[in-house]
Scaffold this motif. Structure first.
Motif, PDB file in Angstrom:
ATOM      1  N   ARG A 199      65.352  59.819  29.773  1.00 45.32           N
ATOM      2  CA  ARG A 199      64.123  59.587  28.846  1.00 45.32           C
ATOM      3  C   ARG A 199      63.605  58.152  29.220  1.00 45.32           C
ATOM      4  N   CYS A 220      73.088  68.845  30.866  1.00 44.24           N
ATOM      5  CA  CYS A 220      72.657  69.855  29.958  1.00 44.24           C
ATOM      6  C   CYS A 220      73.661  70.953  30.154  1.00 44.24           C
ATOM      7  N   LYS A 227      68.555  75.029  24.299  1.00 50.04           N
ATOM      8  CA  LYS A 227      67.107  74.482  23.816  1.00 50.04           C
ATOM      9  C   LYS A 227      66.675  73.231  24.769  1.00 50.04           C
ATOM     10  N   LEU A 228      67.704  72.629  25.032  1.00 53.00           N
ATOM     11  CA  LEU A 228      67.201  71.572  26.013  1.00 53.00           C
ATOM     12  C   LEU A 228      66.987  72.085  27.525  1.00 53.00           C
ATOM     13  N   LYS A 230      66.078  75.120  28.334  1.00 48.27           N
ATOM     14  CA  LYS A 230      64.816  75.832  28.325  1.00 48.27           C
ATOM     15  C   LYS A 230      63.594  74.763  28.456  1.00 48.27           C
ATOM     16  N   LYS A 231      63.403  73.615  27.802  1.00 49.09           N
ATOM     17  CA  LYS A 231      62.633  72.710  27.799  1.00 49.09           C
ATOM     18  C   LYS A 231      62.582  71.840  29.409  1.00 49.09           C
ATOM     19  N   LEU A 232      63.557  71.982  29.910  1.00 47.22           N
ATOM     20  CA  LEU A 232      63.933  71.519  31.277  1.00 47.22           C
ATOM     21  C   LEU A 232      63.123  72.220  32.355  1.00 47.22           C
ATOM     22  N   ALA A 234      60.734  74.581  31.542  1.00 50.57           N
ATOM     23  CA  ALA A 234      59.378  74.713  31.371  1.00 50.57           C
ATOM     24  C   ALA A 234      58.637  73.313  31.949  1.00 50.57           C
ATOM     25  N   ARG A 235      59.652  72.261  31.935  1.00 52.28           N
ATOM     26  CA  ARG A 235      59.011  71.208  32.585  1.00 52.28           C
ATOM     27  C   ARG A 235      58.870  71.051  33.969  1.00 52.28           C
ATOM     28  N   LYS A 238      56.008  73.019  35.016  1.00 50.29           N
ATOM     29  CA  LYS A 238      54.897  72.439  34.784  1.00 50.29           C
ATOM     30  C   LYS A 238      54.712  71.355  35.808  1.00 50.29           C
TER      31      LYS A 238
END
Length: 297
Positions: A199, A220, A227-228, A230-232, A234-235, A238
């Motif tokens: 980060r 992770c 949760k993290l 899924k964020k990864l 999605a990223r 993207k």
């Protein structure tokens, strides 16, 4: 071809080496009427980079010492041999090379220091690696040598020392520096630190790449944080990270879902990987087994 000069011969030999035609390069090298340091270094590099030709590289390096009227051993020759020695893990031969580099003044540049640090580290001689780096004058430390010692510290499990060096002269840090530190934390079990440094990397203006995602996914997965994960995922979508182009990234996201017990998502990602990926397959087997689904495993 006999009327061609040394520059022409070097260009032809180099072209064959770059096309992985080492046998033809060797034939041209042996028949070339003109040779200089570039000729020898090109052939040396070709041997060193070719699996199974390491002995030829060592013999050619020895030969260079006896043909000083044609070519002289220079910084490139010595650092190339350091890289080869790191590959072979021979600390005894590495120390002989280091001694030769000191005697000829070829141990000063950042490239030479990084080669020595990497060689000693991969040969199991961390103290020697650190002493090489620590002996550099302040102005001679560059990003290459700095990255080499940070990687060496991480390889040795000395992540606090790695972070101290990483934080010093922070203006030198590049993408490799950040990824090395993130991977070092993840590989040594400091998963939350790895995520935080990733980060921080972004806050300092460095975009995440496949290497960053691989390390963060590893962290992770160990933390079993869906949760993290899924964020990864999605990223990655993207940023249009191609799962088929990097087996470690694709297997990493599969492993996260498997470790978190979300086999549905794991199956979906695994089915979309168009190339054979044993890491992803292994994660799937372990995931099914952990849920006592032995028929699927």
């Amino acid at each position: 071809m006999l009327d061609r000069n040394v520059f022409t011969w070097n260009a032809i030999i180099s072209a064959h080496i770059k096309s992985n035609n080492l046998d033809h390069s060797e034939l041209l090298f042996n028949t070339a009427p003109y040779k200089d340091s570039v000729t020898y270094n090109s052939m040396l590099s070709g041997y060193a980079n070719s699996a199974g030709s390491e002995t030829k590289a060592i013999n050619l390096f020895k030969q260079m010492h006896s043909v000083r009227h044609e070519a002289r051993v220079d910084e490139f020759s010595l650092t190339r041999m350091c890289i080869l020695t790191a590959k072979l893990g021979s600390s005894w031969y590495g120390k002989q090379l280091h001694s030769s580099m000191v005697k000829t003044g070829n141990d000063i540049s950042g490239f030479a220091v990084s080669a020595l640090v990497d060689m000693y580290s991969k040969s199991g001689c961390f103290d020697e690696a650190y002493n090489v780096f620590n002996g550099c004058s302040y102005g001679s430390v560059d990003v290459v040598s700095k990255n080499a010692i940070v990687a060496a510290c991480c390889r040795e499990g000395k992540v606090d020392m790695a972070m101290e060096i990483f934080s010093n002269q922070a203006e030198l840090n590049d993408v490799v520096s950040w990824n090395t530190m993130i991977a070092g934390y993840a590989q040594n079990g400091y998963d939350k630190n790895a995520i935080e440094v990733a980060r921080c990397k972004e806050r300092n203006g460095f975009r995440w790449n496949a290497h960053t995602f691989t390390s963060v996914l590893n962290a992770c997965s160990t933390l079993k944080c869906l949760k993290l994960g899924k964020k990864l995922h999605a990223r990655m979508l993207k940023q249009m990270i191609n799962l088929n182009s990097n087996p470690f990234v694709s297997s990493g996201i599969v492993d996260v879902y498997c470790k978190c017990g979300n086999m549905k998502y794991a199956e979906l990602i695994h089915s979309r990987i168009c190339v054979d990926n044993m890491f992803s397959t292994t994660s799937m087997i372990v995931g099914y087994s952990s849920q006592q689904n032995m028929s699927q495993a």
